[in-house]
Design a protein around this motif. Structure first.
Motif, PDB file in Angstrom:
ATOM      1  N   ARG A  34      10.840  47.386  68.531  1.00 39.11           N
ATOM      2  CA  ARG A  34      12.130  47.551  69.203  1.00 39.11           C
ATOM      3  C   ARG A  34      12.110  47.055  70.644  1.00 39.11           C
ATOM      4  NH1 ARG A  34      15.229  53.245  68.599  1.00 39.11           N
ATOM      5  NH2 ARG A  34      17.297  52.646  69.315  1.00 39.11           N
ATOM      6  N   ARG A  35      10.946  47.122  71.287  1.00 42.19           N
ATOM      7  CA  ARG A  35      10.894  46.628  72.668  1.00 42.19           C
ATOM      8  C   ARG A  35      11.121  45.131  72.704  1.00 42.19           C
ATOM      9  NH1 ARG A  35       4.963  45.482  74.233  1.00 42.19           N
ATOM     10  NH2 ARG A  35       5.278  46.388  76.256  1.00 42.19           N
ATOM     11  N   TYR A  95      23.988  40.757  70.446  1.00 41.35           N
ATOM     12  CA  TYR A  95      23.439  41.871  71.206  1.00 41.35           C
ATOM     13  C   TYR A  95      24.464  42.525  72.104  1.00 41.35           C
ATOM     14  CZ  TYR A  95      18.674  41.195  69.852  1.00 41.35           C
ATOM     15  OH  TYR A  95      17.536  41.127  69.143  1.00 41.35           O
ATOM     16  N   PHE A  96      25.378  41.679  72.544  1.00 41.35           N
ATOM     17  CA  PHE A  96      26.340  42.201  73.509  1.00 41.35           C
ATOM     18  C   PHE A  96      27.654  42.571  72.849  1.00 41.35           C
ATOM     19  CE2 PHE A  96      23.478  39.163  75.474  1.00 41.35           C
ATOM     20  CZ  PHE A  96      22.840  40.001  76.362  1.00 41.35           C
ATOM     21  N   ASN A 103      21.883  49.252  70.152  1.00 41.77           N
ATOM     22  CA  ASN A 103      20.937  48.611  71.065  1.00 41.77           C
ATOM     23  C   ASN A 103      20.265  49.595  71.987  1.00 41.77           C
ATOM     24  OD1 ASN A 103      22.115  46.474  69.975  1.00 41.77           O
ATOM     25  ND2 ASN A 103      22.773  45.512  71.884  1.00 41.77           N
ATOM     26  N   ILE A 104      18.963  49.584  71.955  1.00 45.85           N
ATOM     27  CA  ILE A 104      18.286  50.359  72.978  1.00 45.85           C
ATOM     28  C   ILE A 104      18.013  49.413  74.123  1.00 45.85           C
ATOM     29  CG2 ILE A 104      15.935  49.887  72.142  1.00 45.85           C
ATOM     30  CD1 ILE A 104      15.237  52.630  73.148  1.00 45.85           C
ATOM     31  N   ALA A 105      17.976  48.140  73.840  1.00 44.67           N
ATOM     32  CA  ALA A 105      17.496  47.210  74.848  1.00 44.67           C
ATOM     33  C   ALA A 105      17.902  45.820  74.473  1.00 44.67           C
ATOM     34  CB  ALA A 105      15.986  47.295  74.878  1.00 44.67           C
ATOM     35  N   PHE A 106      18.012  44.992  75.462  1.00 46.86           N
ATOM     36  CA  PHE A 106      18.237  43.589  75.178  1.00 46.86           C
ATOM     37  C   PHE A 106      16.880  42.967  74.954  1.00 46.86           C
ATOM     38  CE2 PHE A 106      21.695  44.823  78.095  1.00 46.86           C
ATOM     39  CZ  PHE A 106      22.674  44.848  77.137  1.00 46.86           C
ATOM     40  N   THR A 108      13.798  40.716  75.205  1.00 49.57           N
ATOM     41  CA  THR A 108      13.206  39.879  76.239  1.00 49.57           C
ATOM     42  C   THR A 108      11.948  39.310  75.626  1.00 49.57           C
ATOM     43  OG1 THR A 108      12.291  41.944  77.033  1.00 49.57           O
ATOM     44  CG2 THR A 108      14.021  40.955  78.362  1.00 49.57           C
ATOM     45  N   PRO A 186       3.296  47.423  82.917  1.00 44.85           N
ATOM     46  CA  PRO A 186       4.418  47.497  82.004  1.00 44.85           C
ATOM     47  C   PRO A 186       4.018  47.680  80.533  1.00 44.85           C
ATOM     48  CG  PRO A 186       3.887  45.216  82.472  1.00 44.85           C
ATOM     49  CD  PRO A 186       2.890  46.063  83.207  1.00 44.85           C
ATOM     50  N   SER A 187       2.729  47.862  80.257  1.00 43.41           N
ATOM     51  CA  SER A 187       2.319  47.880  78.854  1.00 43.41           C
ATOM     52  C   SER A 187       1.953  49.270  78.365  1.00 43.41           C
ATOM     53  CB  SER A 187       1.140  46.937  78.654  1.00 43.41           C
ATOM     54  OG  SER A 187       1.514  45.661  79.057  1.00 43.41           O
TER      55      SER A 187
ATOM     56  N   LEU B  24      22.438  53.035  77.708  1.00 42.88           N
ATOM     57  CA  LEU B  24      22.037  51.965  76.797  1.00 42.88           C
ATOM     58  C   LEU B  24      20.884  52.429  75.898  1.00 42.88           C
ATOM     59  CD1 LEU B  24      22.344  48.798  76.223  1.00 42.88           C
ATOM     60  CD2 LEU B  24      20.317  48.579  77.636  1.00 42.88           C
ATOM     61  N   TYR B  51      13.845  47.282  84.447  1.00 47.44           N
ATOM     62  CA  TYR B  51      14.391  47.487  83.114  1.00 47.44           C
ATOM     63  C   TYR B  51      13.283  47.605  82.060  1.00 47.44           C
ATOM     64  CZ  TYR B  51      16.360  45.958  78.667  1.00 47.44           C
ATOM     65  OH  TYR B  51      16.676  45.847  77.355  1.00 47.44           O
ATOM     66  N   ASP B  53      10.148  48.382  82.529  1.00 47.22           N
ATOM     67  CA  ASP B  53       9.356  49.593  82.765  1.00 47.22           C
ATOM     68  C   ASP B  53      10.041  50.834  82.196  1.00 47.22           C
ATOM     69  OD1 ASP B  53       7.478  48.126  84.052  1.00 47.22           O
ATOM     70  OD2 ASP B  53       7.915  48.863  86.072  1.00 47.22           O
ATOM     71  N   ARG B  55      12.386  51.011  79.940  1.00 40.74           N
ATOM     72  CA  ARG B  55      12.461  50.942  78.475  1.00 40.74           C
ATOM     73  C   ARG B  55      11.131  51.363  77.862  1.00 40.74           C
ATOM     74  NH1 ARG B  55      12.977  45.093  76.057  1.00 40.74           N
ATOM     75  NH2 ARG B  55      10.900  45.088  76.944  1.00 40.74           N
ATOM     76  N   GLU B  56      10.054  50.940  78.510  1.00 43.58           N
ATOM     77  CA  GLU B  56       8.717  51.271  78.025  1.00 43.58           C
ATOM     78  C   GLU B  56       8.491  52.786  78.028  1.00 43.58           C
ATOM     79  OE1 GLU B  56       7.171  48.496  77.234  1.00 43.58           O
ATOM     80  OE2 GLU B  56       5.185  49.231  76.716  1.00 43.58           O
ATOM     81  N   LEU B  59      10.781  54.405  75.275  1.00 48.63           N
ATOM     82  CA  LEU B  59      10.320  54.215  73.894  1.00 48.63           C
ATOM     83  C   LEU B  59       9.038  55.000  73.615  1.00 48.63           C
ATOM     84  CD1 LEU B  59      10.889  50.370  73.448  1.00 48.63           C
ATOM     85  CD2 LEU B  59      12.061  52.189  72.206  1.00 48.63           C
TER      86      LEU B  59
END
Lengths: 195, 342
Positions: A34-35, A95-96, A103-106, A108, A186-187, B24, B51, B53, B55-56, B59
């Protein structure tokens, strides 16, 4: 179950092995997909398809890593494949759209891939610790929302505040968590998955 | 209208954007709100990072409780259906379990008319005592003769006179959630070993397991009177009364969230910062297993979580994942050890 037996079960098409992997990994795999793909329904489809493809090609699968990384790598590949296809079909606008309310997220297109070397003690404990440090109201809202899976309106009702205030607490909570967990971002999700 | 507000403020307030992101992530953003976010995303690399970060965090934090409700059971069901389609018909073996399942269905079909007959016969002639027991690992949902509804938790027993001829009276051992239909002229009584509750029309949870040290009642709606041999209290909504079997005293607590006490009726096993020692009896009833602790420290490990449709196998993998404890199964026993103890 030892890894060898799981691989054997996968190759032989043993239903129980597949089901136990579903139970263990389906939810984190969906979150992971989903991410990238953004939508919950698409993520679920990709993960289910991944399992089905493994089953169909079971005679020829080769797993040189852990089962976990194998699954995440496969889901990652399939998610990117989906995004590429989507781009080609020029329906990214979807998506929009109004209809895709899930949508949880767009999406990327990220360039990182899962790496075995990322190992974390226990990211769940980190989350729990960071959440425990949040101010009372923010903490309560975040727990109800993410640990208990409540809808925003339910959280509002339980806490006796407006939905707007709930959203504000959640916004502040995630910002603070970002600050306190910055070493793992970010991971973040990868830390959990590759534990 | 959100757009206008944001444009006026020129998005200088970080929190405003974040609220949109939360909407969202929750699947509640409107078409316009999504547009605002997509514009904001394109404005800077910093925005994209923020964004990604958030979202991470969103989730990941929801994985353990499956807060986003990924439909695991349906996925398994579909997977099974697809692979059985692809299997050559000759290889399909009918297992004994399947045979047993069909046999059970047939037996059930055969027994229906009989029990229906007996049931009818009974209620027509005498006012007999009905007892409904719920085994460990089970839950049930009962509609009483006055159309009040009772959810019965694992390892509980409810008895009442089949047609309420002598008033609305039930006896409870264990835990139940009551939705009592209003009837001003006929109070509804619930008797347990230690306390008795009287109501006119309310929703409340009552937990009175013989093996536990206290009895607790939580009121969701309406008003109830709770009495022991020593004391009598009236409860208001969002209150919990705990009767200690040792001191014979009742204490009133204010609860912010009554669902903590009633979630079980919707099939959710919720625990918040509870030690394994506290969780033991609940886990044993819920899953119908015996829990054995391998050492003393492990009893004090505290956990927070939600289990919904999980089997005991899945449940222990959650505990295992904490890296504090190690669980193993032997027959009907679940053995929990401290992980560093090994």
């Amino acid at each position: 179950m030892p890894t060898n037996n799981i691989i054997k079960g996968l190759i032989l098409g043993d239903e129980k092995t597949y089901i136990s992997l579903f139970r263990e990994y389906y939810v984190p795999l969906c979150a992971y997909s989903r991410r990238y793909v953004g939508r919950k329904d698409v993520a679920e489809e990709i993960v289910s398809d991944t399992f089905l493809k493994i089953w169909e090609n079971r005679a020829s699968i080769q797993i040189n890593t852990s089962i976990k990384s194998y699954l995440f790598q496969a889901v990652y590949n399939n998610s990117l494949y989906y995004l590429r296809k989507l781009k080609n079909e020029a329906i990214l606008e979807d998506y929009f759209s109004n209809t895709a309310s899930e949508n949880i997220a767009f999406s990327t297109l990220a360039d990182e891939t899962p790496e075995e070397s990322l190992v974390m003690d226990d990211i769940n404990t980190r989350i729990e610790e960071a959440v425990a440090q949040l101010p009372d109201q923010q903490q309560k809202a975040f727990r109800l929302k993410r640990f208990d899976g409540r809808k925003n309106a339910e959280v509002a009702k339980i806490m006796g505040i407006s939905v707007k205030t709930v959203e504000m607490h959640l916004a502040k909570a995630t910002l603070t968590l970002r600050k306190n967990l910055k070493d793992y971002l970010p991971s973040f999700l990868l830390f959990l998955l590759l534990k | 209208m959100c757009i206008i507000q944001l444009k006026n403020a020129e998005m200088e307030n970080e929190t405003d954007v974040n609220i949109l992101l939360i909407r969202l992530f929750s699947g509640e953003a409107s078409h316009e709100e999504k547009k605002v976010i997509s514009v904001w995303l394109k404005q800077s690399a910093e925005n994209k990072k923020l964004y990604a970060d958030l979202r991470e965090i969103w989730l990941t934090s929801g994985i353990q409780s499956n807060a986003d409700e990924y439909n695991l059971e349906q996925a398994i069901f579909r997977f099974k259906a697809k692979i059985s389609d692809q299997r050559p018909a000759g290889i399909q073996i009918i297992s004994w379990r399947q045979v047993a399942r069909y046999a059970a269905v047939i037996l059930l079909a055969l027994s229906l008319p009989l029990s229906y007959y007996f049931g009818k016969h009974n209620s027509a002639s005498t006012n007999s005592l009905t007892t409904i027991a719920c085994a460990y690992g089970d839950k049930s949902n009962i509609v009483l003769p006055d159309s009040s509804r009772v959810y019965l938790n694992s390892g509980s027993k409810l008895s009442f006179n089949s047609n309420f001829e002598n008033g609305r009276k039930v006896k409870l051992e264990g835990e139940a959630f009551f939705e009592v239909t209003k009837d001003k002229n006929h109070p509804f009584h619930v008797k347990t070993n230690d306390v008795e509750i009287e109501v006119l029309g309310t929703k409340f949870n009552l937990k009175a397991y013989a093996e536990e040290k206290s009895v607790s009642a939580t009121l969701v709606e309406g008003r109830i009177k709770i009495s022991s041999d020593y004391q009598q209290e009236f409860m208001a909504p969002d209150q919990r009364i705990i009767f200690s079997k040792e001191s014979k005293k009742m204490t009133v607590q204010k609860v912010a969230d009554t669902t903590v006490d009633t979630d079980w009726k919707d099939g959710r096993f919720v625990f918040r910062n509870e030690s394994l020692a506290e969780l033991k009896p609940r886990l044993e009833r819920w899953f119908d297993v015996d829990i054995v602790f391998g050492d003393e420290q492990v009893k004090n490990r505290r956990f927070t979580g939600v289990l919904s449709r999980e089997s005991i196998l899945e449940a222990i993998t959650y505990f295992d994942r904490s890296n504090y404890v190690e669980c193993s199964i032997q027959g009907n026993k679940v053995i929990i050890n401290s992980q560093n103890n090994k």
